[in-house]
Design a protein around this motif. Structure first.
Motif, PDB file in Angstrom:
ATOM      1  N   SER A  20       2.769 -13.840 -12.894  1.00  0.00           N
ATOM      2  CA  SER A  20       1.773 -12.909 -12.390  1.00  0.00           C
ATOM      3  C   SER A  20       1.866 -12.866 -10.873  1.00  0.00           C
ATOM      4  O   SER A  20       2.292 -13.822 -10.232  1.00  0.00           O
ATOM      5  CB  SER A  20       0.374 -13.313 -12.855  1.00  0.00           C
ATOM      6  N   CYS A  21       1.471 -11.714 -10.320  1.00  0.00           N
ATOM      7  CA  CYS A  21       1.580 -11.506  -8.882  1.00  0.00           C
ATOM      8  C   CYS A  21       0.537 -12.364  -8.158  1.00  0.00           C
ATOM      9  O   CYS A  21      -0.640 -12.325  -8.506  1.00  0.00           O
ATOM     10  CB  CYS A  21       1.369 -10.028  -8.570  1.00  0.00           C
ATOM     11  N   PRO A  22       0.951 -13.137  -7.146  1.00  0.00           N
ATOM     12  CA  PRO A  22      -0.004 -13.989  -6.443  1.00  0.00           C
ATOM     13  C   PRO A  22      -1.059 -13.172  -5.688  1.00  0.00           C
ATOM     14  O   PRO A  22      -2.129 -13.687  -5.374  1.00  0.00           O
ATOM     15  CB  PRO A  22       0.863 -14.754  -5.440  1.00  0.00           C
ATOM     16  N   SER A  23      -0.754 -11.890  -5.462  1.00  0.00           N
ATOM     17  CA  SER A  23      -1.670 -11.067  -4.694  1.00  0.00           C
ATOM     18  C   SER A  23      -2.647 -10.315  -5.596  1.00  0.00           C
ATOM     19  O   SER A  23      -3.862 -10.474  -5.488  1.00  0.00           O
ATOM     20  CB  SER A  23      -0.872 -10.089  -3.832  1.00  0.00           C
ATOM     21  N   CYS A  24      -2.122  -9.517  -6.564  1.00  0.00           N
ATOM     22  CA  CYS A  24      -3.016  -8.686  -7.387  1.00  0.00           C
ATOM     23  C   CYS A  24      -3.210  -9.258  -8.794  1.00  0.00           C
ATOM     24  O   CYS A  24      -3.967  -8.710  -9.583  1.00  0.00           O
ATOM     25  CB  CYS A  24      -2.474  -7.263  -7.477  1.00  0.00           C
ATOM     26  N   LEU A  25      -2.503 -10.310  -9.116  1.00  0.00           N
ATOM     27  CA  LEU A  25      -2.604 -11.023 -10.392  1.00  0.00           C
ATOM     28  C   LEU A  25      -2.099 -10.220 -11.592  1.00  0.00           C
ATOM     29  O   LEU A  25      -2.252 -10.637 -12.732  1.00  0.00           O
ATOM     30  CB  LEU A  25      -4.048 -11.494 -10.646  1.00  0.00           C
ATOM     31  N   ALA A  41       9.369  -8.254 -10.314  1.00  0.00           N
ATOM     32  CA  ALA A  41       8.860  -6.893 -10.112  1.00  0.00           C
ATOM     33  C   ALA A  41       7.579  -6.729 -10.926  1.00  0.00           C
ATOM     34  O   ALA A  41       7.462  -7.287 -12.021  1.00  0.00           O
ATOM     35  CB  ALA A  41       9.900  -5.879 -10.567  1.00  0.00           C
ATOM     36  N   HIS A  42       6.634  -5.952 -10.402  1.00  0.00           N
ATOM     37  CA  HIS A  42       5.417  -5.675 -11.154  1.00  0.00           C
ATOM     38  C   HIS A  42       5.766  -4.939 -12.446  1.00  0.00           C
ATOM     39  O   HIS A  42       6.559  -3.999 -12.413  1.00  0.00           O
ATOM     40  CB  HIS A  42       4.452  -4.814 -10.336  1.00  0.00           C
ATOM     41  N   ARG A  43       5.186  -5.332 -13.534  1.00  0.00           N
ATOM     42  CA  ARG A  43       5.493  -4.697 -14.812  1.00  0.00           C
ATOM     43  C   ARG A  43       5.060  -3.231 -14.790  1.00  0.00           C
ATOM     44  O   ARG A  43       5.705  -2.359 -15.324  1.00  0.00           O
ATOM     45  CB  ARG A  43       4.769  -5.433 -15.942  1.00  0.00           C
ATOM     46  N   SER A  47       3.769  -1.310  -7.148  1.00  0.00           N
ATOM     47  CA  SER A  47       3.672  -2.515  -6.333  1.00  0.00           C
ATOM     48  C   SER A  47       2.293  -2.559  -5.692  1.00  0.00           C
ATOM     49  O   SER A  47       1.763  -1.542  -5.272  1.00  0.00           O
ATOM     50  CB  SER A  47       4.753  -2.511  -5.257  1.00  0.00           C
ATOM     51  N   CYS A  48       1.712  -3.735  -5.667  1.00  0.00           N
ATOM     52  CA  CYS A  48       0.364  -3.825  -5.104  1.00  0.00           C
ATOM     53  C   CYS A  48       0.398  -3.723  -3.583  1.00  0.00           C
ATOM     54  O   CYS A  48      -0.603  -3.410  -2.960  1.00  0.00           O
ATOM     55  CB  CYS A  48      -0.293  -5.126  -5.525  1.00  0.00           C
ATOM     56  N   ASP A  49       1.551  -3.979  -2.984  1.00  0.00           N
ATOM     57  CA  ASP A  49       1.650  -3.902  -1.526  1.00  0.00           C
ATOM     58  C   ASP A  49       2.679  -2.837  -1.174  1.00  0.00           C
ATOM     59  O   ASP A  49       3.878  -3.047  -1.282  1.00  0.00           O
ATOM     60  CB  ASP A  49       2.069  -5.266  -0.950  1.00  0.00           C
TER      61      ASP A  49
HETATM   62 ZN   LIG Z   1       0.785  -7.539  -6.992  1.00  0.00          ZN
END
Ligand SMILES: [Zn+2]
Length: 270
Positions: A20-25, A41-43, A47-49
Motif C-alpha cells: 500500500s502507498c505510504p502516502s495515500c494508503l 505503481a498505484h493499482r 498517482s496520489c502525488d
Molecule cells: Zn499514493
C-alpha cells in the motif's frame, strides 16, 4: 515509487508482492518487468502525488547515494497538502531529482512547498543540453584561486526554464551509464539562484562531495560566502583597472612604449 508498505514495513518491489502507498494508503502493485527498473505503481492508475514522475535508472542511482530512510519522505504543509520528497536528509534538506521538463509554475510551487531544497537535473535527457553546456562553458570566467565560475550569459550554458529558479540547481551532464561508474570523477554543475551585478554564479562539485555535504549539513554550497567572494573579486578587479588607467594617463611617452611592448609580449604568451 521505490518503497511501499507491506505489513506496515517499507519494502522494495518484488514479484507478486502487494503493498500500500505510504502516502495515500491505496493498494500498490509491484512492477518487476524487464523493461524498467523495479518499482511500485498505484493499482488505480492514479498517482496520489502528481508531482512524481516515472522513475528512471538515473533517479534510482542518484537516490541510492542516500540511506533508504531518507528516500521518498512524505511531507505535509499547513494547508494539509502532501507530497513525497525524493530525498529528505536528517538535516531537513530536500533533494529533488528532475528528469523531465518542468513548467515554471510547477517548479515554483515545489520550491515553495519544500523550501529548503536543491534540484538535481538530468542534463543528459536532451542531447542539445549537453552540447550547449560544452559550448557555453568555454565562455565562463573563473574567480582566481577558487573553484567558482561566473558568466553574463547563463542561457548559453543551461536550459532557460531553470534560470529563474529560486533554489540551487545542480546539472548532471554525465548521467549514469551502467550504474557502476566511478562517482569520484562525476561532477555536478551548480547554478546558484543569486546574481552578483547581473552575473550568474556556477560552482562545480564532485557528486561524492555533494552527497557528503548533504549528509552533514542543511545546505550544499554556502551561497552567502560565495556571493561575498565574487563581490570582492569584482571590486578588486575594477580598482586595479582604475589604477592602470590612471598610471597610463600620467605616463611619459617612454613609459607608454615600454607598457605597449609588455602587453604584446603577454598577448603572444597567451
Ligand atoms: Zn499514493
Amino acid at each position: 515509487m521505490r518503497f511501499a508498505l507491506v505489513n506496515d514495513v517499507r519494502c522494495e518491489a518484488a514479484p507478486r508482492l502487494i503493498g500500500s502507498c505510504p502516502s495515500c494508503l491505496q493498494a500498490m502493485i509491484a512492477k518487476c518487468g524487464n523493461q524498467r527498473i523495479r518499482h511500485w505503481a498505484h493499482r488505480s492508475r492514479v498517482s496520489c502525488d502528481t508531482w512524481k514522475e516515472r522513475e528512471t535508472l538515473w533517479h534510482r542511482t542518484l537516490k541510492d547515494q542516500f540511506p533508504a530512510e531518507w528516500q521518498e519522505v512524505q511531507m505535509r504543509d499547513d494547508s494539509g497538502q502532501r507530497h513525497i520528497a525524493d530525498v529528505r536528509t536528517a538535516h531537513g534538506l530536500v533533494v529533488e531529482f528532475q528528469h523531465s521538463h518542468l513548467g515554471a509554475n510547477e517548479r515554483a510551487a515545489r520550491e515553495a512547498f519544500y523550501n529548503n531544497m536543491v534540484w538535481v537535473v538530468d542534463g543528459t535527457r536532451l542531447k542539445r543540453d549537453r552540447g550547449r553546456f560544452q559550448q557555453g562553458g568555454k565562455l565562463l570566467r573563473r574567480v582566481p584561486a577558487t573553484n567558482l565560475f561566473f558568466t553574463h550569459t547563463p542561457e548559453a550554458c543551461f536550459p532557460v526554464a531553470w534560470l529563474s529558479s529560486t533554489k540551487p540547481v545542480f546539472f548532471d551532464f554525465e548521467g549514469v551509464r551502467d550504474g557502476s561508474q566511478t562517482a569520484d570523477r562525476h561532477v555536478l554543475w551548480c547554478l546558484l539562484p543569486e546574481r552578483v551585478e547581473g552575473l550568474a554564479i556556477l560552482a562545480p562539485i564532485p557528486r561524492q562531495r555533494f552527497v557528503t555535504a548533504a549528509s552533514e549539513r542543511a545546505w550544499i554550497i554556502p551561497g552567502k560566502a560565495v556571493i561575498e567572494l565574487l563581490t570582492t573579486f569584482l571590486r578588486r578587479e575594477r580598482a586595479v583597472a582604475e589604477l592602470n588607467a590612471r598610471a597610463w594617463a600620467y605616463a611619459s611617452p617612454n613609459e607608454r612604449n615600454f607598457r605597449r611592448a609588455r602587453w604584446r609580449r603577454r598577448a603572444r604568451m597567451r
